[in-house]
Design a protein around this motif. Structure first.
Motif, mmCIF file in Angstrom:
data_model
loop_
_atom_site.group_PDB
_atom_site.id
_atom_site.type_symbol
_atom_site.label_atom_id
_atom_site.label_comp_id
_atom_site.label_asym_id
_atom_site.label_seq_id
_atom_site.Cartn_x
_atom_site.Cartn_y
_atom_site.Cartn_z
ATOM 1 N N LYS A 66 3.023 -101.753 39.439
ATOM 2 C CA LYS A 66 3.907 -100.664 39.368
ATOM 3 C C LYS A 66 2.954 -98.737 38.784
ATOM 4 C CE LYS A 66 7.431 -103.180 37.005
ATOM 5 N NZ LYS A 66 7.495 -104.266 35.795
ATOM 6 N N LYS A 69 0.836 -97.827 41.274
ATOM 7 C CA LYS A 69 2.137 -96.800 42.078
ATOM 8 C C LYS A 69 2.121 -95.316 41.380
ATOM 9 C CE LYS A 69 4.579 -97.073 45.275
ATOM 10 N NZ LYS A 69 4.279 -96.619 46.781
ATOM 11 N N ASP A 72 -0.467 -93.723 42.459
ATOM 12 C CA ASP A 72 -1.089 -93.371 43.398
ATOM 13 C C ASP A 72 0.900 -93.177 44.034
ATOM 14 O OD1 ASP A 72 -0.794 -91.656 45.943
ATOM 15 O OD2 ASP A 72 -3.083 -93.467 46.513
ATOM 16 N N LYS A 73 1.405 -93.046 44.009
ATOM 17 C CA LYS A 73 3.404 -93.345 44.601
ATOM 18 C C LYS A 73 2.671 -93.163 46.014
ATOM 19 C CE LYS A 73 5.801 -90.156 41.150
ATOM 20 N NZ LYS A 73 5.414 -90.098 39.842
ATOM 21 N N SER A 74 2.015 -92.247 46.287
ATOM 22 C CA SER A 74 1.720 -93.076 48.260
ATOM 23 C C SER A 74 1.110 -94.734 48.990
ATOM 24 C CB SER A 74 1.312 -91.747 49.145
ATOM 25 O OG SER A 74 -0.173 -91.059 48.763
ATOM 26 N N LYS A 76 0.225 -98.014 49.220
ATOM 27 C CA LYS A 76 0.742 -98.443 50.264
ATOM 28 C C LYS A 76 0.155 -100.351 49.537
ATOM 29 C CE LYS A 76 0.763 -95.864 53.998
ATOM 30 N NZ LYS A 76 -0.386 -95.304 55.412
ATOM 31 N N GLY A 96 7.411 -100.718 44.652
ATOM 32 C CA GLY A 96 7.458 -99.947 45.345
ATOM 33 C C GLY A 96 6.432 -100.427 46.572
#
Length: 117
Positions: A66, A69, A72-74, A76, A96
């Motif tokens: 959490k 993400k 950095d929303k992207s 992996k 995510g």
């Protein structure tokens, strides 16, 4: 070559994962033994992929996921854990995570999962 940050509190698991990934063309840019250290290293190293164990001291993998993400929303993220309960898998995906591998794993499973990224 994809750059990977490995997070697991067990050194033997980090070593096993590192060996398998390096043998298959991945670059290991860092290792962390808990979620708090992994977040610091993620921000510093900017890996292409980060692996997270669920059960760790200081900060568990789901909370770490959490926070990564949020930063950095992207990002992996591949969850790797012996805890394969449906609830944890669902919560990881909702938070995510792009994949979930159950321990004990075999090299073929790891490589196949990581090559999807």
């Amino acid at each position: 070559m994809k750059r990977v940050l490995i997070t697991d509190d067990a050194i033997f698991m980090r070593l096993a994962l590192k060996t398998m990934l390096e043998r298959n063309g991945f670059e290991i840019v860092g290792e962390a033994e808990n979620g708090e250290i992994a977040i610091e290293k993620y921000k510093l190293l900017k890996p292409d992929i980060v692996t997270l164990d669920i059960t760790m001291p200081v900060m568990d993998g789901l909370e770490e996921l959490k926070q990564i993400k949020a930063f950095d929303k992207s990002a992996k993220v591949m969850m790797i854990s012996a805890m394969g309960q449906e609830t944890i898998v669902r919560d990881s995906v909702i938070a995510g995570a792009l994949g979930f591998v159950i321990k004990p794993f075999i090299e073929e499973t790891i490589v196949k999962a990581f090559n999807k990224f």
